[in-house]
Each structure stands twice: as structure tokens, then as C-alpha cells.
Design a protein around this motif. Structure first.
Motif, PDB file in Angstrom:
ATOM      1  N   PRO A  20     -36.249 -55.554 -13.968  1.00  0.00           N
ATOM      2  CA  PRO A  20     -34.709 -56.751 -13.504  1.00  0.00           C
ATOM      3  C   PRO A  20     -34.292 -55.283 -12.342  1.00  0.00           C
ATOM      4  N   SER A  21     -34.694 -53.878 -12.852  1.00  0.00           N
ATOM      5  CA  SER A  21     -34.917 -52.466 -11.757  1.00  0.00           C
ATOM      6  C   SER A  21     -35.274 -53.066 -10.867  1.00  0.00           C
ATOM      7  N   THR A  22     -36.127 -54.033 -10.121  1.00  0.00           N
ATOM      8  CA  THR A  22     -36.866 -54.279  -9.016  1.00  0.00           C
ATOM      9  C   THR A  22     -37.128 -55.995  -8.796  1.00  0.00           C
ATOM     10  N   GLY A  23     -36.920 -56.344  -9.935  1.00  0.00           N
ATOM     11  CA  GLY A  23     -37.258 -57.745 -10.180  1.00  0.00           C
ATOM     12  C   GLY A  23     -38.624 -58.103  -9.827  1.00  0.00           C
ATOM     13  N   ARG A  24     -39.573 -57.420  -9.634  1.00  0.00           N
ATOM     14  CA  ARG A  24     -41.234 -57.587 -10.213  1.00  0.00           C
ATOM     15  C   ARG A  24     -41.303 -57.834 -10.779  1.00  0.00           C
ATOM     16  N   GLU A  25     -42.762 -58.308 -10.795  1.00  0.00           N
ATOM     17  CA  GLU A  25     -43.901 -58.019 -12.202  1.00  0.00           C
ATOM     18  C   GLU A  25     -43.717 -57.371 -13.374  1.00  0.00           C
ATOM     19  N   LEU A  26     -43.187 -57.103 -14.708  1.00  0.00           N
ATOM     20  CA  LEU A  26     -43.703 -56.068 -15.746  1.00  0.00           C
ATOM     21  C   LEU A  26     -45.298 -56.665 -16.099  1.00  0.00           C
ATOM     22  N   ALA A  27     -45.587 -57.716 -16.318  1.00  0.00           N
ATOM     23  CA  ALA A  27     -46.804 -57.988 -17.114  1.00  0.00           C
ATOM     24  C   ALA A  27     -47.086 -59.746 -17.567  1.00  0.00           C
ATOM     25  N   ARG A  28     -47.842 -60.254 -17.565  1.00  0.00           N
ATOM     26  CA  ARG A  28     -47.895 -61.026 -17.722  1.00  0.00           C
ATOM     27  C   ARG A  28     -48.271 -61.225 -19.907  1.00  0.00           C
ATOM     28  N   VAL A  29     -47.725 -62.232 -20.024  1.00  0.00           N
ATOM     29  CA  VAL A  29     -47.816 -63.055 -21.744  1.00  0.00           C
ATOM     30  C   VAL A  29     -48.161 -63.707 -21.917  1.00  0.00           C
ATOM     31  N   PRO A  30     -48.585 -64.354 -23.087  1.00  0.00           N
ATOM     32  CA  PRO A  30     -48.921 -65.759 -23.000  1.00  0.00           C
ATOM     33  C   PRO A  30     -47.984 -66.508 -23.788  1.00  0.00           C
ATOM     34  N   ARG A  31     -48.101 -67.802 -23.082  1.00  0.00           N
ATOM     35  CA  ARG A  31     -47.318 -68.992 -23.382  1.00  0.00           C
ATOM     36  C   ARG A  31     -47.941 -70.385 -24.322  1.00  0.00           C
ATOM     37  N   ALA A  32     -47.109 -70.250 -25.724  1.00  0.00           N
ATOM     38  CA  ALA A  32     -47.491 -70.532 -26.781  1.00  0.00           C
ATOM     39  C   ALA A  32     -47.794 -71.911 -26.129  1.00  0.00           C
ATOM     40  N   GLY A  33     -48.365 -72.546 -26.955  1.00  0.00           N
ATOM     41  CA  GLY A  33     -48.843 -74.687 -26.822  1.00  0.00           C
ATOM     42  C   GLY A  33     -48.755 -74.956 -28.495  1.00  0.00           C
ATOM     43  N   ALA A  34     -48.579 -75.815 -28.343  1.00  0.00           N
ATOM     44  CA  ALA A  34     -48.988 -76.762 -29.723  1.00  0.00           C
ATOM     45  C   ALA A  34     -49.861 -76.478 -30.496  1.00  0.00           C
ATOM     46  N   ILE A  81     -37.339 -51.410 -24.044  1.00  0.00           N
ATOM     47  CA  ILE A  81     -35.813 -52.334 -23.875  1.00  0.00           C
ATOM     48  C   ILE A  81     -35.858 -52.161 -22.639  1.00  0.00           C
ATOM     49  N   SER A  82     -35.541 -51.165 -21.815  1.00  0.00           N
ATOM     50  CA  SER A  82     -35.267 -50.170 -20.866  1.00  0.00           C
ATOM     51  C   SER A  82     -35.984 -51.278 -20.125  1.00  0.00           C
ATOM     52  N   LEU A  83     -36.839 -51.248 -19.979  1.00  0.00           N
ATOM     53  CA  LEU A  83     -37.277 -51.196 -18.697  1.00  0.00           C
ATOM     54  C   LEU A  83     -37.580 -53.366 -18.644  1.00  0.00           C
ATOM     55  N   GLU A  84     -37.818 -53.799 -20.004  1.00  0.00           N
ATOM     56  CA  GLU A  84     -37.322 -55.518 -20.028  1.00  0.00           C
ATOM     57  C   GLU A  84     -36.307 -55.784 -19.648  1.00  0.00           C
ATOM     58  N   MET A  85     -35.873 -55.331 -20.080  1.00  0.00           N
ATOM     59  CA  MET A  85     -34.303 -55.912 -20.295  1.00  0.00           C
ATOM     60  C   MET A  85     -33.195 -55.003 -19.554  1.00  0.00           C
ATOM     61  N   GLY A  86     -33.285 -53.788 -18.672  1.00  0.00           N
ATOM     62  CA  GLY A  86     -32.242 -53.373 -18.036  1.00  0.00           C
ATOM     63  C   GLY A  86     -31.685 -52.109 -18.637  1.00  0.00           C
ATOM     64  N   ALA A 303     -16.709 -43.730 -12.394  1.00  0.00           N
ATOM     65  CA  ALA A 303     -17.537 -42.501 -12.833  1.00  0.00           C
ATOM     66  C   ALA A 303     -19.021 -43.020 -13.287  1.00  0.00           C
ATOM     67  N   LEU A 304     -19.383 -44.038 -13.982  1.00  0.00           N
ATOM     68  CA  LEU A 304     -21.018 -44.108 -14.040  1.00  0.00           C
ATOM     69  C   LEU A 304     -21.738 -44.135 -13.444  1.00  0.00           C
ATOM     70  N   ARG A 305     -22.982 -43.678 -13.412  1.00  0.00           N
ATOM     71  CA  ARG A 305     -23.564 -43.884 -12.231  1.00  0.00           C
ATOM     72  C   ARG A 305     -25.242 -44.253 -12.806  1.00  0.00           C
ATOM     73  N   THR A 306     -25.204 -45.630 -11.293  1.00  0.00           N
ATOM     74  CA  THR A 306     -25.817 -46.735 -11.374  1.00  0.00           C
ATOM     75  C   THR A 306     -27.452 -46.534 -11.169  1.00  0.00           C
ATOM     76  N   GLY A 307     -28.087 -47.442 -11.170  1.00  0.00           N
ATOM     77  CA  GLY A 307     -29.636 -47.326 -10.916  1.00  0.00           C
ATOM     78  C   GLY A 307     -30.442 -47.949 -11.679  1.00  0.00           C
ATOM     79  N   PRO A 308     -31.330 -47.656 -11.575  1.00  0.00           N
ATOM     80  CA  PRO A 308     -32.751 -47.988 -12.652  1.00  0.00           C
ATOM     81  C   PRO A 308     -32.190 -47.876 -14.069  1.00  0.00           C
ATOM     82  N   ALA A 309     -32.867 -49.244 -14.500  1.00  0.00           N
ATOM     83  CA  ALA A 309     -32.675 -48.949 -16.206  1.00  0.00           C
ATOM     84  C   ALA A 309     -33.559 -47.579 -17.225  1.00  0.00           C
ATOM     85  N   ARG A 313     -30.874 -40.546 -15.957  1.00  0.00           N
ATOM     86  CA  ARG A 313     -30.035 -39.991 -14.862  1.00  0.00           C
ATOM     87  C   ARG A 313     -28.792 -41.294 -15.603  1.00  0.00           C
ATOM     88  N   THR A 314     -29.478 -43.229 -15.454  1.00  0.00           N
ATOM     89  CA  THR A 314     -28.440 -43.903 -15.372  1.00  0.00           C
ATOM     90  C   THR A 314     -28.153 -43.821 -16.889  1.00  0.00           C
TER      91      THR A 314
END
Ligand code: ADP
Length: 470
Positions: A20-34, A81-86, A303-309, A313-314
Motif C-alpha cells: 500500500p505504500s507504493t501500490g506495487r505488487e509485493l508477491a503472488r500467493v495461491p488462490r484456493a479452489g474447490a 505486517i507493515s509491508l502488506e498492510m501499511g 505533527a505526525l510524520r507520514t510516509g512509507p510504512a 521514522r513513519t
């Protein structure tokens, strides 16, 4: 994915997880089927008899090892957690500590599950009650606490002797997959915990719930999805625990210690960027102190510092995805159109990532969207109220009832207000209610059942009564 102690690919392909910090794809994970759904339920069902009959102490020690391992991996888990959730690293470290405590608390509870012996009123027999695990349980969890929302369900389920299929949110499946591996290391036998990932949750959850071997559903997420899952659970008369949406009022009375109230507001509003179901959603402040409270809160939020998760310093990271940012922006814009004034923030920055700035709104009409709907972001609407009666009337004028916060120097007044708030949890002079040792849950449309505390394990146990004559 983890099924029967083995890592496996998904029979329906893969899906991408974004940063979420960049919108770019981090990883691909399995999609469960039946096939994967059936295999996970079969594994949980096969593992149930021996896990359910394992000595409570044995289950307790596995949970205790899970506590130790979670803390030993605090940095790795917090980073993920930071990386995938922000959320910021500080918030993520806090989450790992909170998540781990469910393992410790329920390792202690696992050995304290009791029954009862009573004499029937007529005296003819004894009433003996036993507690046994409900059975195979589906755990469906949200993205806002990728680790803690899983452990808050998993720890009591395992302590009770249930086996589980975990389905984490599509935005944050990585943490749940790592947790699956950690639990195997802690000694959880194959099949006791299975983790299935998908970006087509309705399909997968529907399949698992339709399986005769599944006996229970525990869900945390939106009220809308919860309602639809309750309907599905009704078809098979499944046991359900539901932690749904909130719309927490934060009441500041005129005698409150304003420094403490602002400190509490920062925690209640800004933890995880406001993306918590217990987040303060509406600030009802007695008119005499409303202006000063809003100014001080705005100064702290500015005063909160905003930035990549994952930047150390964020203090305020991005929101989890584009849909969430759009929802926040729409609620703020519609509230401003309805008469609210912007004291801080209020507009989206340009650039990559799903950012929304810390925002304070004042003169907010009580029926503005930010005061009626769950914001799930760093937006604090302040509404001035005459007295505690008006604060209570506004606070209770909603179909949700999860958490509320009250600040006052007069404890009797605080308890009086707490008792009349239609919610499951109150923070009295405190901006944080979550505690593994306390019963977490809501009233009205905020949910059914409690997680944590002495109550939490009972969501995964059922009572059998034996009429006994001797
Ligand atoms: P949010 O709006 O906060 O994302 P959701 O209620 O949509 O909350 O998501 C909570 C969990 O419910 C996630 O694991 C998600 O995958 C799952 N979920 C979403 N929609 C459905 C559905 N129709 N049926 C079953 N599970 C769902």
C-alpha cells in the motif's frame, strides 16, 4: 497454502498482494479452489479426534511455544505486517505483542476448562456438565490486524481442542501464511491449523461452510458481510462468533483532564492509521472545552510524520488500498458539503500509494457521513455537545455498539455514563480497550460473542449434560 502440514499451490491459480505504500505488487500467493477447500476441511476433520483428546497441558504447551516464537520473531512479523498492510512499524510491533498475548492467555486457559455438578431440585439425580470442543472451525479474518485478528480466534480455538481452517483477508495473506509455518514449528500437529488464501472469498467461504464436517464459523469484518455469513450459517445451524463494524463515540466531559483526553484520543483515533473497528469515530466534547480539545488534537495530529510504512521514522502510513482511501475521501467531502469545517487535512495527496492525511473536522452536523458511518481512517470529527445527556443520546443513536470512550475527572459520572452507553466495551479515561485478558465484543449490530478473557474459549466449546444417578 498450508494444508495437512504441507505447503501447497492453489488449484485456482494465484493472485497479487500489493504494497500500500507504493501500490506495487509485493508477491503472488495461491488462490484456493474447490479441491483445496475440500482438502483443508478433510485435514482439519482428520486431525480433530487426537487434538480434541490431547491432554489440555499438551495443548497449553504448544500455545506457550507459539507465544515464545511469536515474540522471538517480533521484528520479522512486524516488518511483514507493515509491508502488506501499511501501518507504521511502531504500530506493527504493538500488534505483534498483542497477538502473542492471545497465545499466552489461552495457554493458561486451556488447563482451566471446567464442568459443573449440581443436584437436581427434586433431589433424584445429579446434573453433571461437561465441555467439549465444537469441532472443525472456519476462521475468516480482516486485513487491519493481519496477525492479531488470527491469533485472537486461533488461540482459544486450539486451547479448546478445535481444529481450524484460516482464511485471511486478500489484502494481507502473507502474515497468516508465516503464522502457519510458525505454528508448525511450535508443535501444532499437521491438519490442526490449515491456511487457505484467496481473492474470491465469497466462493471459498461458501464452499467451506457448506461442508458437513464444519461446525463453527468465527468472523471479523464488515457488518454487511457478517450479515450474509449469518444467513449462510443458518442453513447448517452453525455456531457463529461475529466481530463486526463499530462507530465508537469518544466523549469528553467538561471536567476531564484535557491532556489525558488528547493522549487517549491519539491512541483511540490513530492506532493503525484509524483502521480499527474500535477506533474513535465521533468525538462528542462538552461545548466549554470543545474548541480547545479540537485545537490540541489537531496540533498533535499535524505533527505526525507520514510516509512509507516500513520507514522507521513513519508515524502514519498509507491506508490499505484504494477503495478504503476513496471511502474516507467521500465521507469527508460529503460531510464538508453538509456543513463541517476542516481544521486539518481533508484532501488526498498526489503520488503513489494509498495515503490519506491526518484530518480534523469541526462543527460537524450529527447526521454528517463521518458521524454516521465507520470512517476507518485518520479523520477525527468533533461535535460540541451541551451536556452528558446529549452526548449519550448522540452516542447511542446508531445501530452499532462496539466500543466507546469517556473522559471525566469524576469517576461516578464516568461509570454512570459507561453504564448507559449501548456498547460492549468502554474505555473510561483510557483510549485503548483491547486486552487479551478482557472480553472483546459488541452489542447491537456490532456482533455476537466475545473474544479474549474467560469468555473467549467458550465460543469454541459446547456443553453436554449427563443426568447422573448414584
Ligand atoms: P472490509 O470491508 O474491512 O474489507 P470485509 O468484511 O469485506 O471487510 O472482509 C473481512 C473478511 O471477510 C476478509 O477475510 C474477506 O476476504 C472476507 N469476505 C469478504 N467478502 C466476503 C463474502 N462475501 N463472503 C465471505 N467472506 C467474505
Amino acid at each position: 497454502m498450508l494444508v495437512a502440514g504441507q505447503w501447497r499451490a492453489g488449484s485456482a491459480g494465484t493472485f497479487g498482494v500489493a504494497d500500500p505504500s507504493t501500490g506495487r505488487e509485493l508477491a503472488r500467493v495461491p488462490r484456493a479452489g474447490a479441491d483445496d477447500a475440500a482438502a483443508a476441511v478433510a485435514a482439519a476433520s482428520a486431525a480433530l479426534p487426537s487434538w480434541a483428546s490431547a491432554a489440555p497441558r499438551e495443548r497449553a504447551e504448544v500455545l506457550r511455544r507459539a507465544f515464545d516464537l511469536t515474540l522471538a520473531r517480533r521484528e520479522q512479523l512486524a516488518f511483514l505486517i507493515s509491508l502488506e498492510m501499511g501501518k507504521s512499524l511502531a504500530d506493527a510491533r504493538g500488534e505483534v505483542g498483542y497477538a502473542a498475548e492471545f497465545f499466552r492467555w489461552f495457554s493458561e486457559e486451556a488447563v482451566r476448562v471446567g464442568g459443573e455438578l449440581r443436584t437436581a431440585p427434586a433431589g433424584a439425580h445429579r446434573i453433571l456438565t461437561l465441555r467439549r470442543p465444537i469441532g472443525v472451525t472456519l476462521l475468516v479474518t480482516p486485513w487491519n490486524f493481519p496477525l492479531a485478528m488470527v491469533t485472537r480466534k486461533l488461540a482459544p480455538a486450539l486451547a479448546a481442542g478445535c481444529t481450524v481452517v484460516v482464511k485471511p483477508a486478500e489484502d494481507t495473506p502473507l502474515t497468516a501464511l508465516v503464522l502457519g509455518g510458525l505454528l508448525a514449528e511450535a508443535g501444532v500437529p499437521p491438519g490442526v491449523v490449515n491456511v487457505l488464501t484467496t481473492d474470491r472469498p465469497a466462493e471459498l467461504v461458501g464452499r467451506v461452510l457448506a461442508d458437513d464436517r464444519v461446525r463453527k464459523l468465527s468472523f471479523t469484518g464488515s457488518t454487511q458481510v457478517g450479515r450474509s455469513l449469518l444467513r449462510q450459517a443458518a442453513d447448517r445451524v452453525l455456531g457463529v462468533s461475529m466481530e463486526l463494524g463499530g462507530n465508537a463515540p469518544f466523549i469528553v466531559l467538561d471536567d476531564a483532564d484535557l491532556d489525558a483526553a488528547v493522549d487517549g484520543a491519539m491512541v483511540a483515533k490513530m492506532r493503525s492509521g484509524g483502521q480499527a473497528c474500535t477506533a474513535a469515530n465521533r468525538f462528542f466534547v462538552q461545548a466549554a472545552v470543545a474548541g480547545e480539545f479540537a485545537d490540541r488534537l489537531a496540533a498533535r495530529m499535524a505533527a505526525l510524520r507520514t510516509g512509507p510504512a516500513t520507514d522507521e521514522r513513519t508515524e502514519l502510513g498509507p491506508m490499505v488500498n484504494e477503495r478504503q482511501v476513496e471511502g474516507i475521501a467521500r465521507r469527508v467531502e460529503d460531510s464538508v458539503a453538509a456543513g463541517a469545517k476542516v481544521l486539518l487535512g481533508g484532501s488526498r495527496p498526489a503520488g503513489l500509494g494509498y495515503y490519506y492525511p491526518a484530518t480534523v473536522l469541526v462543527d460537524v452536523p450529527a447526521d454528517a457521513p463521518v458521524a454516521r458511518e465507520e470512517i476507518f481512517g485518520p479523520v477525527a470529527p468533533v461535535v460540541a455537545v451541551r451536556d452528558e445527556t446529549e452526548a449519550l443520546a448522540l452516542a447511542n443513536d446508531t445501530e452499532t455498539g462496539l466500543a466507546a470512550y469517556v473522559y471525566t475527572a469524576d469517576l461516578a459520572r464516568g461509570l454512570r455514563v459507561s453504564e448507559r452507553l449501548e456498547v460492549g466495551m468502554v474505555g473510561l479515561n483510557r483510549g485503548l480497550v483491547s486486552d487479551p485478558a478482557a472480553p472483546f465484543g459488541g452489542v447491537k449490530q456490532s456482533g455476537l460473542g466475545r473474544e479474549g478473557g474467560f469468555e473467549g474459549i467458550h465460543e469454541y466449546l459446547e456443553t453436554v449434560y449427563v443426568a447422573t444417578a448414584w
